[in-house]
Each structure stands twice: as C-alpha cells, then as structure tokens.
Design an enzyme around this catalytic site. Structure first.
Site, mmCIF file in Angstrom:
data_model
loop_
_atom_site.group_PDB
_atom_site.id
_atom_site.type_symbol
_atom_site.label_atom_id
_atom_site.label_comp_id
_atom_site.label_asym_id
_atom_site.label_seq_id
_atom_site.Cartn_x
_atom_site.Cartn_y
_atom_site.Cartn_z
ATOM 1 N N LYS A 8 -7.998 -3.948 -1.958
ATOM 2 C CA LYS A 8 -7.422 -5.289 -2.069
ATOM 3 C C LYS A 8 -6.975 -5.599 -3.495
ATOM 4 C CE LYS A 8 -9.472 -7.159 2.087
ATOM 5 N NZ LYS A 8 -10.208 -5.948 2.529
HETATM 6 C C1 LIG Z 1 -10.032 -5.386 3.800
HETATM 7 C C2 LIG Z 1 -10.484 -3.995 4.034
HETATM 8 C C3 LIG Z 1 -10.083 -3.263 5.181
HETATM 9 C C4 LIG Z 1 -9.184 -3.844 6.263
HETATM 10 O O1 LIG Z 1 -7.858 -4.041 5.835
HETATM 11 P P1 LIG Z 1 -6.881 -5.003 6.652
HETATM 12 O O2 LIG Z 1 -5.676 -5.171 5.807
HETATM 13 O O3 LIG Z 1 -7.648 -6.285 6.851
HETATM 14 O O4 LIG Z 1 -6.572 -4.337 7.954
HETATM 15 C C5 LIG Z 1 -10.543 -1.960 5.302
HETATM 16 N N1 LIG Z 1 -11.351 -1.411 4.374
HETATM 17 C C6 LIG Z 1 -11.775 -2.078 3.277
HETATM 18 C C7 LIG Z 1 -12.684 -1.402 2.311
HETATM 19 C C8 LIG Z 1 -11.357 -3.389 3.060
HETATM 20 O O5 LIG Z 1 -11.776 -4.062 1.966
#
Ligand SMILES: *Cc1c(COP(=O)(O)O)cnc(C)c1O
Length: 471
Positions: free
Chosen positions: A114
């Site tokens: 993120k």
């Molecule tokens: C947020 C996240 C996801 C999921 O991603 P999306 O965009 O919500 O599908 C998967 N793995 C990790 C480590 C995350 O922080």
C-alpha cells in the site's frame, strides 16, 4: 480526461476533484471516461528507464493537465526516491522458478504494497490542497494492519492532519510501534478503549455528523480512491516491460481483498499492456473465487485468517470491473449494488461471466495450503514469503496457463510483518529490514481515550489545523 461514476448519476469530474472526493456523490466509484493508450512503441521506450520515469509515462495522461507536468515529475522523484523506498528498482522482480517471478512491493516505509500508492497520494493531496489554499483532516480506524501506511503517507504534510484510531492493547507490538513512533506534529494516534469495530463505528459516526465532517474537511484515504489505483498501474507496466512487453505477454497472480490491486492490472491491460491472464488469489474468505466459478457474488461471514488484509466480505473495487462487464451502464450497476446491499447477493449474466473469464480466474487458498506454500517456497528457493504473498503464489500454481507465459506473483508484504505465520511455516523467524531495525528503541506517542464520540470529536477538533467553516 474526465472521470465518471460507476453508478451514472454523479457529475463527471477532473482528476484533482476526484482525488479529493474519493467516493462519487451517487455512491459510485470514479473511473476514467476513456483509457489512455500505452502502445507498443511507448512500452519499448520504457525499457531500462527508472521507476519514476515509467510512473510519469503511465500517469501523466490521467491527470488531464490538472497538475503541471514539472510539479508532478518532482513529486514522483521525491516519492520513488531512495529516502522512501529501500530498493532502487522500487518494485523489483525476483525469480522463483523457470516461469514464476515475485514482484516485491514491500520496500516502502511500512513494508506493504500500500505504500507504493499511498506515498504518492499523500504528496498529491498536499500539492492540490496547497494550490487551492485548503487543508484537510484525515480520520481512520485500523486493526493494526493498514493504519501505518496512511500515517506514513500523511506525516509531515503541510496541509494534512491525520488521526488514526486503533483498539487499545489489541494490535501487535510491531503494528502499534509502526504507528506510534511517528512523532510528526501532524500525526495523532488514539488507542481507543474498545474493539476494532468500536474504532470503525466511531469513525463512521464522525463522517455521518455533517457539521463535523464539513467543518473539519474530513477525508479518508481508503482503497476506492482513483489515485491509488492509478499509482498501482505503474508497477504492472514496469514488470511487463522488464519481462519483454510489448513483444511477450505476461500473467499476474494477485492476492486479493478489496480488488484494488488486481483492478490496476486490468487497467494496465486496458491501456495496451499484453496481459495474458489475471489470477485472483483469495484466502478462506473466498467470495471472489466463488464469483468467478458461478457468476454470483454472495457475502458470507468473515473468518479471521493468517492473511488478515484479505479478510473481507465485500470487494469494493469490484464495482469498477462490473461497470465494464455491464457495458458502462451506470443504472444497471446501481441496481445490482442496491440488490447486493439489500440481500447480500447479486449475479451477472452468463455472457458477462464469460467475458470476465477471458481474462480472470479465481483460486482459493485455505490456511493449510497457505502454510504449505510458504514452506515449499522456502525449501525450493530459500526465500521467505508472507502469508498474503503465499496465497498469490498458490493461485499462480493452480492456474491454467500456457507454460510459455511468465507469471508475476505479487509479494504484497514483507515476511517480517507476519513473523509468527512465517516462523510456523518455515521454522525461520524473519528479521525486520535495516530501516526498521531500531523500531523497539524508538519513542512512542499515543493518547488513550474512552469509547465516547464526544471525547473523540473534541480530540480531533483540537488537533486539526482546519478552522471550522474555512474548508
Ligand atoms: C491490502 C492488502 C491486500 C489486498 O489488496 P486489495 O487491493 O485490497 O485487493 C493483500 N495483501 C496485503 C499485504 C495487503 O496489505
């Protein structure tokens, strides 16, 4: 370039308005009215270029001239520079076996993918707010996992104050410290005497209080913001180019929760990147795997897993794909979403499902299989992967693919973020990377508050630099 709502009722908006709005006024999500093209020559020109240059080539058309190119390039150089990302390639590829690569998305400040989008988002907010002479107050709740990425994105921003609520005593020490050791004057951590649900309810109540919301120019940095999707398109383009695009197609395996990350891969393909397949990995919360098997989206109770960032029952960004499956008919999307809200289910036609399956396939990976995948990867390559990454790797393994197509599996978090699960699977406890090695020596700052809306609102009001009415 304008953005339209997936529900067809809100006015079309330019980039900067969409950035600040997040959700559309009709409850829909913003998508570009047309996809800019990234043709074969443009892709070839990106070979060997640094990440921030790839980022500029991918994202500039989405801005529609609303941010000056020189300013945007400066933001990109800052965001994807060495003081923010601990790897020169930003999102490097690591080979797992003869046809599988991991794309490491965890070299940012909080060790999860993120950061790649949120680090840009914080800087974009600051820039756009400065141009408009405005400020805003970001308020959010976290169970421990995503709060730090929002805090790192907003820390030290001139125009933004951020208040993040976490449940007191219920986050891991690493998760808490990643938030509470950020001592920037515009960052405010609240340990709420309650559960994560209490935190979420409190944030919702603040947003539902119109005078409070408007007076403090409240905002969320949630995963439906278009700018986050846009920033995620970049690493799909970078990976495809590194593996031979436009002359060689590539598949991606994506551990999926809210469908934001994999939708960005869909967007890359819509722009011209040769994507052979998008493999959606679900944990035991397998609403998406069931959708791709049946054409029916049907919620069930969330079960907690060792990949908590994917423990969701509604993938909010799926609505963006649905909009295209329904030939961009906003009224039809609005009808399906209303039905989903009412009954917890909706279905697409067999024709619409068939179109989705031309590109997507879904696979579920349960807890045991997740641990086995972590162990197998460690045995075969010596690499430690986190449980979310393992769900994607398992999905890639299960996928029905032409063996000549390379598969890039997304490594969404650093193994040290989930040390207990990694140790359980492999017997090895992963250590924190260099830039976080002293996390347990750092000073913490946090305010413990009772679960009382009035007290929380007073706290936010006292700390926000938005003066009432001036937003
Ligand atoms: C947020 C996240 C996801 C999921 O991603 P999306 O965009 O919500 O599908 C998967 N793995 C990790 C480590 C995350 O922080």
């Amino acid at each position: 370039m304008k953005y339209i709502s997936t529900r067809g009722q809100a006015p079309a908006l330019p980039f900067d308005e969409v950035l600040l709005a997040g959700l559309a006024r009709d409850g829909g999500l913003y998508v570009p009215d047309a996809w800019p093209a990234l043709g074969p020559d443009a892709l070839r020109a990106l070979r060997g270029r640094p990440y921030d240059e790839v980022a500029a080539a991918v994202m500039l058309p989405f801005l529609g001239g609303r941010i000056a190119e020189a300013d945007f390039r400066r933001l990109l150089a800052d965001t994807y520079g060495p003081s923010v990302f601990a790897h020169r390639a930003v999102t490097p590829l690591v080979q797992l076996d003869q046809r599988t690569w991991l794309m490491e998305l965890f070299h940012g400040p909080t060790l999860a993918f993120k950061d790649v989008a949120l680090q840009l988002l914080g800087r974009l907010f600051d820039h756009v707010l400065a141009v408009r002479g405005e400020r805003m107050t970001v308020v959010g709740a976290t169970s421990g996992d995503t709060g730090s990425a929002a805090i790192e994105a907003c820390r030290d921003r001139e125009r933004v104050d951020i208040v993040i609520l976490h449940p007191h005593g219920r986050t891991s020490a690493v998760q808490r410290r990643q938030m509470t050791t950020v001592l920037s004057p515009n960052v405010h951590n609240v340990a709420l005497q309650g559960t994560f649900d209490d935190c979420q309810d409190a944030v919702k109540a603040m947003f539902n209080d119109a005078a409070f919301r408007d007076g403090l120019h409240l905002s969320a940095v949630n995963s439906i913001n278009w700018a986050r999707i846009m920033a995620q398109i970049v690493y799909y383009v970078a990976a495809a180019v590194a593996l031979g695009a436009p002359d060689r197609p590539v598949a991606f395996a994506v551990p999926t929760g809210n469908f934001g990350n994999v939708y960005a891969a869909y967007a890359a393909r819509a722009m011209g990147v040769p994507v052979a397949k998008l493999i959606v990995g679900s944990n035991a919360n397998d609403i998406l795997a069931r959708f791709f098997a049946s054409g029916r989206m049907e919620t069930r109770a969330v079960v907690p897993t060792i990949s908590p960032s994917m423990d969701i029952q509604i993938s909010s960004n799926f609505e963006r794909l649905l909009f295209d499956l329904m030939d961009r008919d906003g009224a039809a999307v609005a009808t399906s979403m209303a039905e989903f809200r009412r009954s917890g289910r909706f279905a697409v036609s067999q024709g619409q499902l068939a179109r989705a399956l031309e590109l997507f396939e879904g696979h579920r990976c349960g807890e045991e299989a997740t641990l086995e995948t972590m162990a197998r990867v460690h045995r075969d390559s010596g690499l430690l992967i986190d449980p979310h990454t393992a769900v994607g790797v398992a999905a890639a393994q299960a996928a029905d693919l032409d063996p000549s197509v390379p598969v890039v599996s997304l490594a969404c978090a650093h193994p040290a973020k989930f040390p207990d699960a990694v140790e359980k699977a492999t017997g090895v406890r992963p250590g924190l990377p260099r830039h976080l090695a002293d996390l347990f020596e750092r000073e913490e700052r946090v305010t413990v508050l009772p679960n009382d809306l009035g007290t929380l609102q007073d706290f936010v009001r006292a700390r926000s630099r938005v003066t009432a009415g001036a937003a």
